[in-house]
Design a protein around this motif. Structure first.
Motif, PDB file in Angstrom:
ATOM      1  N   THR A   1     -27.811  13.360   5.987  1.00 40.91           N
ATOM      2  CA  THR A   1     -27.568  12.405   6.469  1.00 40.91           C
ATOM      3  C   THR A   1     -29.069  12.068   7.431  1.00 40.91           C
ATOM      4  OG1 THR A   1     -26.309  11.261   7.370  1.00 40.91           O
ATOM      5  CG2 THR A   1     -26.559  11.165   5.649  1.00 40.91           C
TER       6      THR A   1
ATOM      7  N   ASP B   1     -20.712   3.915   0.838  1.00 43.33           N
ATOM      8  CA  ASP B   1     -20.324   4.722   1.991  1.00 43.33           C
ATOM      9  C   ASP B   1     -21.414   4.922   3.287  1.00 43.33           C
ATOM     10  OD1 ASP B   1     -18.087   5.356   0.997  1.00 43.33           O
ATOM     11  OD2 ASP B   1     -18.847   7.157   0.454  1.00 43.33           O
ATOM     12  N   THR B   2     -22.695   3.527   3.194  1.00 45.18           N
ATOM     13  CA  THR B   2     -23.625   3.369   3.685  1.00 45.18           C
ATOM     14  C   THR B   2     -23.834   2.466   4.229  1.00 45.18           C
ATOM     15  OG1 THR B   2     -24.806   4.804   4.910  1.00 45.18           O
ATOM     16  CG2 THR B   2     -25.005   4.616   2.613  1.00 45.18           C
ATOM     17  N   ASN B   3     -25.150   2.227   5.089  1.00 50.30           N
ATOM     18  CA  ASN B   3     -25.814   0.454   4.711  1.00 50.30           C
ATOM     19  C   ASN B   3     -27.287   0.729   3.946  1.00 50.30           C
ATOM     20  OD1 ASN B   3     -27.655   1.813   6.649  1.00 50.30           O
ATOM     21  ND2 ASN B   3     -26.452   0.811   8.063  1.00 50.30           N
TER      22      ASN B   3
ATOM     23  N   GLU C   1     -30.088   2.718   5.645  1.00 50.98           N
ATOM     24  CA  GLU C   1     -29.960   4.499   5.597  1.00 50.98           C
ATOM     25  C   GLU C   1     -30.648   4.689   4.479  1.00 50.98           C
ATOM     26  OE1 GLU C   1     -29.104   6.567   7.981  1.00 50.98           O
ATOM     27  OE2 GLU C   1     -29.165   4.350   9.433  1.00 50.98           O
TER      28      GLU C   1
END
Length: 395
Positions: free
Chosen positions: A197, A133-135, A138
């Motif tokens: 985050t 759900d992210t890169n 991050e």
């Protein structure tokens, strides 16, 4: 942490790989993240800041820094990262390689894996994970309290896989081999960013007792060929490790005969698979043998009664079999990916049969595969007390 990183540099010097002047010319990369943004590869390298690791003490700033570049190819982006650095990027002590979810789903990982395996400076013992759900960038930005992010992720994957079976330790050479195997699809570790985050990347994340954001390394990422197709959570990951003979240890619960449950520490598991093709239909026979000890008891039970122990073993056998069948069904129906190597088992046991079905394996026949599971569980140790203390408390 400063002492640990300083020690690592001292060991590098003692190893004879470089002289002092060469060490001053390189930037040691501990983590690399690879993302896909606007159809370009974005490479983020996390490197040591030498001035913060000096014996005289640093300035109190971060011990690592981030370098980033993008290009149409992985190698092009890596080269641009090196061009942007005053020192040559040295990947020989890489701890973790993280793929962003978009890259893993859309482009796949084969180009990156191939590039890294051809680099003689890269050791193959670092772990690889996919960001959910992210890169990847991050993930690498997160400030972690006990260790810097690359070392935190490396040891978290190692400990989670070894002590609970809820992650997988996949190195560069292992994923390269998995991508070439007949009848088996690859998996990699999964990493998730939990919490706030935005604050995870700031120094604030280190200042409180409870960090605003943290990295979770449990679960695994499921691939079909070299592309990500989904995720497995903790229970399914443990089942995967049992089936593929990678489980070292785990903790599980089993129902007591009347009410409550018992916690088991499984410290030995062995899986044997046999496969063949009969009248065009593939079949897998699986035998699982496990043994472990009782860790904790939350029911009134007499552990001196052999019949009670046998009943607990039988309950756990039924419970584990049902859980495994559920995991296998999930892979068949949702992901269409044979990560267990059932196809490879058929290929090894019945090569003629495999040749007749291989072209329809993952799309058709794997989804219809019959898997017969037999589980044998043995409780070897009940602890230093024979009976549950719960009964005494109730009395």
């Amino acid at each position: 942490m400063i002492k640990k990183m300083s020690l690592m540099i001292c060991l590098l010097l003692l190893s004879g790989c470089w002289d002092k002047s060469e060490l001053n010319e390189i930037a040691i990369a501990l983590a690399i993240g690879i993302d896909l943004i606007d159809d370009e590869y974005v490479v983020t390298a996390q490197v040591i800041v030498p001035s913060e690791l000096s014996q005289n003490g640093g300035t109190g700033n971060s011990q690592i820094t981030m370098l980033k570049a993008k290009d149409k190819s992985v190698l092009g982006a890596i080269n641009k990262v090196t061009e942007a650095s005053p020192r040559a990027i040295y990947p020989g002590h890489l701890q973790i390689l993280v793929f962003g979810e978009t890259l893993a789903r859309e482009k796949g990982i084969v180009e990156t894996v191939d590039s890294f395996t051809r680099n003689w400076e890269v050791r193959s013992d670092f772990f690889i994970a996919v960001a959910k759900d992210t890169n990847a960038e991050e993930i690498l930005k997160v400030q972690t309290p006990l260790e810097i992010a690359p070392i935190h992720m490396f040891y978290s994957i190692q400990q989670t896989a070894q002590n609970s079976g809820k992650s997988v330790r996949i190195s560069l050479i292992e994923i390269a081999q998995e991508l070439e195997k007949v009848g088996k699809q690859p998996v990699l570790a999964k990493v998730e960013l939990k919490g706030d985050t935005k604050k995870g990347a700031s120094k604030q994340n280190l200042e409180g007792i409870n960090p605003e954001a943290h990295l979770n390394m449990s679960g695994l990422s499921v691939f079909k060929k070299d592309k990500l197709v989904g995720w497995l959570e903790q229970e399914d990951t443990v089942n995967f490790n049992i089936i593929t003979n990678h489980l070292k240890s785990t903790v599980d619960t089993v129902s007591c005969p009347k009410e409550g449950n018992i916690e088991l520490r499984i410290n030995k598991a062995k899986s044997k698979l046999k496969g063949n093709v009969i009248n065009g239909q593939p079949k897998i026979d699986m035998n699982i043998k496990l043994s472990g000890n009782i860790n904790a008891i939350a029911c009134d039970i007499d552990l001196q009664d052999e019949n009670i122990i046998k009943e607990l073993e039988t309950n756990y056998e039924k419970q584990l079999k049902a859980s495994m069948l559920k995991t296998i069904k999930k892979l068949q129906d949702e992901h269409h990916s044979d990560i267990f190597g059932f196809g490879r088992t058929i290929y090894e046991n019945d090569p003629k049969g495999w040749n007749k079905i291989k072209d329809q394996w993952t799309e058709e026949l794997f989804a219809e595969l019959e898997v017969i599971i037999e589980v044998e569980a043995t409780i070897k140790n009940t602890g230093i007390t024979n009976n549950s203390l719960l009964g005494n408390v109730k009395d």
